[in-house]
Design an enzyme around this catalytic site. Structure first.
Site, short mmCIF file in Angstrom:
data_model
loop_
_atom_site.label_atom_id
_atom_site.label_comp_id
_atom_site.label_asym_id
_atom_site.label_seq_id
_atom_site.Cartn_x
_atom_site.Cartn_y
_atom_site.Cartn_z
N LYS B 79 69.09 -20.55 -20.54
CA LYS B 79 69.88 -20.69 -19.31
C LYS B 79 70.17 -22.16 -19.06
CE LYS B 79 69.71 -19.32 -14.40
NZ LYS B 79 68.88 -18.72 -13.33
N SER B 154 71.01 -14.94 -10.83
CA SER B 154 71.84 -15.99 -11.37
C SER B 154 71.78 -16.13 -12.90
CB SER B 154 71.46 -17.33 -10.75
OG SER B 154 70.14 -17.69 -11.12
N SER B 178 66.48 -13.73 -9.92
CA SER B 178 67.52 -14.15 -10.88
C SER B 178 67.25 -13.83 -12.34
CB SER B 178 67.77 -15.65 -10.74
OG SER B 178 68.51 -15.90 -9.58
#
Lengths: 96, 491
Positions: B79, B154, B178
């Site tokens: 990420k 997210s 997330s």
């Protein structure tokens, strides 16, 4: 809880944001709505409840103040928005 | 070549150990598939083809020399809020669009030590603020199961990349759901470890008392493998636990015989999707049929979790994001005249709407006259939420609940209604506030073919038992055979 335009502008200044007029109007409405929602917390009797800032019981953690990360020589050249002679350049600070 | 991409991480490692496939071949297979599938999916913001090829060749040489390492040659995705030395880390934001970190985050360093190859950085909501991946400066990610739908957020880029077989596994981060929510909506496994289990060193800070890094994988075994590798004490993060790292792999298949499983009333609410409820209830019955003792429990302060979170997380964010001032690194509005105006316009042009909204909210909650009413009140509510879990775990080993109240929603459906968006994390936020671990595991598809996930929450540092219960369900439900159609036809 309705945020006035003046309050929105005040908070934006505290947060170092220069909002557009449209943003001021949009955030004013949305933040008021979110604050109303957060107001549900007032239903809770928390008079004798300790506040919690952290999930684990860890306090006062120390380590040696040693250099752990070596910045490569070209780090600032690659990342700084403006620089000269190996120094960061910022806009004028003192008027006159 | 697609066959390599479809393997789980553990299967790929076994194939490499047997000499059936090299890391270089695996990396080429993934790069080929990324170039076919990802222009539409948008799960990566940076693909490091050269770096990955080079690291793969090195890994293959080390393997040829008889070296052993648990992830030697494994192509993984990260990420884009974990610092990667020499590789751009933009955090979904214009303000960090060109930021190249000088060091690796702890979790990435651990993966590299174990031999992993970094394929690239995955898309995400800006500063991890969002539940749909639509707040990214680099455009929304799509859901591999249905390109009209959001992948969740997210960590939506990591979830979509794993679901679409564009990496063997990925890392995400979870501040209010997330990792778990996008894992659920994309039909993969995602684990949020106990707060403090994984060092946050090199993780771009959003809400420091809630942020936690974890694995996003094709199955539970892979999640257990990666959790073991990235966990451990790190003096560079003063909130990182000294607790010894457990053995997450060896007990995985021991089943749930005699395990007490709590089912909280507050997680089966009016308005939740009926298909989600029925799949989760069916999974709970499976646990019962495998010998678990199912117990109804109550977590009475659940409904205060979202309001508590939307004081604490923005408050911490408003403080953490004060560092982006256009002076030392990141974006600067070069047209601004004078230092103070430069701060203001850099931040206004550099941050997107959701980030500004949360900075405003946090600044307000911390401002003079409001601190007690909002921040202190929320910190006390947080204590009550934590106590709910502590009390529950006196009587149960794990808690089972849906991960999200509904399957993936449509792109654009909630983006203009922040409060509606915030409520998509209604089931995941409590675990972050309390600091306990939780793993989301797929438990079926809706009639329309959209993934549904459930989460298993455990007490502090009880990752092993949550993974064991999740593994039992994974075996019985057989979801890992399901695949989104994306890219399969294009070969």
């Amino acid at each position: 809880m309705k945020l006035t335009e003046k309050e929105v502008r005040h908070v934006a200044t505290l947060a170092r944001l220069r909002l557009t007029q449209e943003e001021e109007a949009m955030f004013g409405g949305q933040l008021s709505q979110i604050l109303d929602f957060i107001g549900a917390l007032n239903e809770l009797d928390t008079a004798s409840v300790e506040p919690m800032s952290h999930a684990l019981d860890i306090t006062n953690v120390y380590r040696d103040d040693a250099e752990n990360v070596k910045f490569p020589a070209d780090f600032w050249r690659a990342n700084a928005p403006s620089q000269d002679f190996g120094h960061l350049r910022v806009p004028k600070i003192i008027e006159g | 070549m697609n066959d390599i991409c479809f393997l789980t991480l553990s299967e790929l490692m076994a194939a490499m150990d047997k000499g059936d496939v090299t890391s270089a071949e695996a990396v080429e297979a993934y790069l080929g598939r990324i170039s076919k599938v990802d222009p539409e999916l948008n799960s990566y913001v940076t693909v490091d083809a050269d770096g990955a090829r080079k690291a793969a060749i090195e890994a293959d040489q080390r393997r040829a020399n008889g070296e052993k390492a648990p992830l030697l040659g494994a192509p993984l995705a990260i990420k884009d809020l974990m610092a990667t030395s020499g590789l751009r880390t933009a955090c979904g934001s214009k303000i960090l669009e060109n930021f190249v970190p000088p060091y690796d985050s702890f979790a990435v360093a651990k993966l590299k030590e174990a031999g992993a190859v970094i394929l690239g950085k995955t898309n995400m909501d800006e500063f991890a603020m969002g539940s749909s991946n639509e707040t990214s400066y680099f455009g929304p990610v799509k859901n591999p199961w249905n390109m009209e739908k959001i992948p969740g957020g997210s960590s939506g880029g990591s979830a979509a990349a794993v679901a679409a077989d564009l990496c063997a596994a990925a890392l995400g981060s979870d501040t209010g759901g997330s990792i778990r929510q996008p894992a659920s909506l994309c039909g993969i496994v995602g684990l949020k470890p106990t707060y403090g289990r994984v060092s946050r060193f090199g993780l771009v800070a959003f809400a420091s008392s809630l942020d936690q890094i974890g694995p996003m994988t094709k199955d539970i075994r892979d999640a257990a493998l990666l959790t073991g590798i990235i966990s451990g004490h790190d003096p560079m993060d003063s909130t990182c636990a000294e607790e010894p790292v457990g053995d997450y792999l060896s007990g995985l298949d021991k089943g749930v015989e005699g395990m007490t499983v709590g089912v909280p009333d507050e997680y089966f609410i009016e308005g939740m999707d009926p298909e989600v409820e029925s799949k989760v209830r069916a999974a709970i019955e499976i646990l019962g049929s495998k010998g678990a003792i199912i117990k109804r429990i109550s977590l009475p302060h659940t409904k205060y979790a979202v309001p508590t979170y939307y004081v604490i997380a923005p408050a911490e964010a408003s403080s953490n994001l004060a560092r982006y001032d256009g002076v030392r690194y990141g974006y600067r509005d070069m047209d601004a005249d004078g230092l103070f105006p430069m701060y203001l316009s850099t931040r206004n042009k550099g941050f997107g709407s959701e980030v500004k909204r949360r900075i405003m909210l946090g600044t307000y909650a911390l401002s003079a006259g409001y601190y007690d009413a909002y921040y202190l009140k929320a910190q006390k509510a947080r204590t009550l939420i934590k106590r709910d879990f502590q009390k529950a775990f006196e009587n149960v080993s794990v808690i089972v609940a849906p991960t999200a109240p509904a399957p993936a929603f449509g792109l654009g459906e909630k983006i203009n209604d922040p409060l509606k968006m915030y409520l998509s994390d209604i089931f995941t936020i409590s675990a972050n506030l309390a600091g306990i671990p939780g793993v989301s595991v797929p438990c079926g598809l809706t009639k329309k073919g959209e993934p549904i996930g459930l989460q298993i929450l455990g007490s502090y540092f009880q990752e092993a038992s949550t993974l064991r219960a999740a593994r039992t369900l994974e075996k019985e439900i057989g979801f890992s055979d399901e695949k989104p159609r994306i890219g399969i036809q294009t070969g």
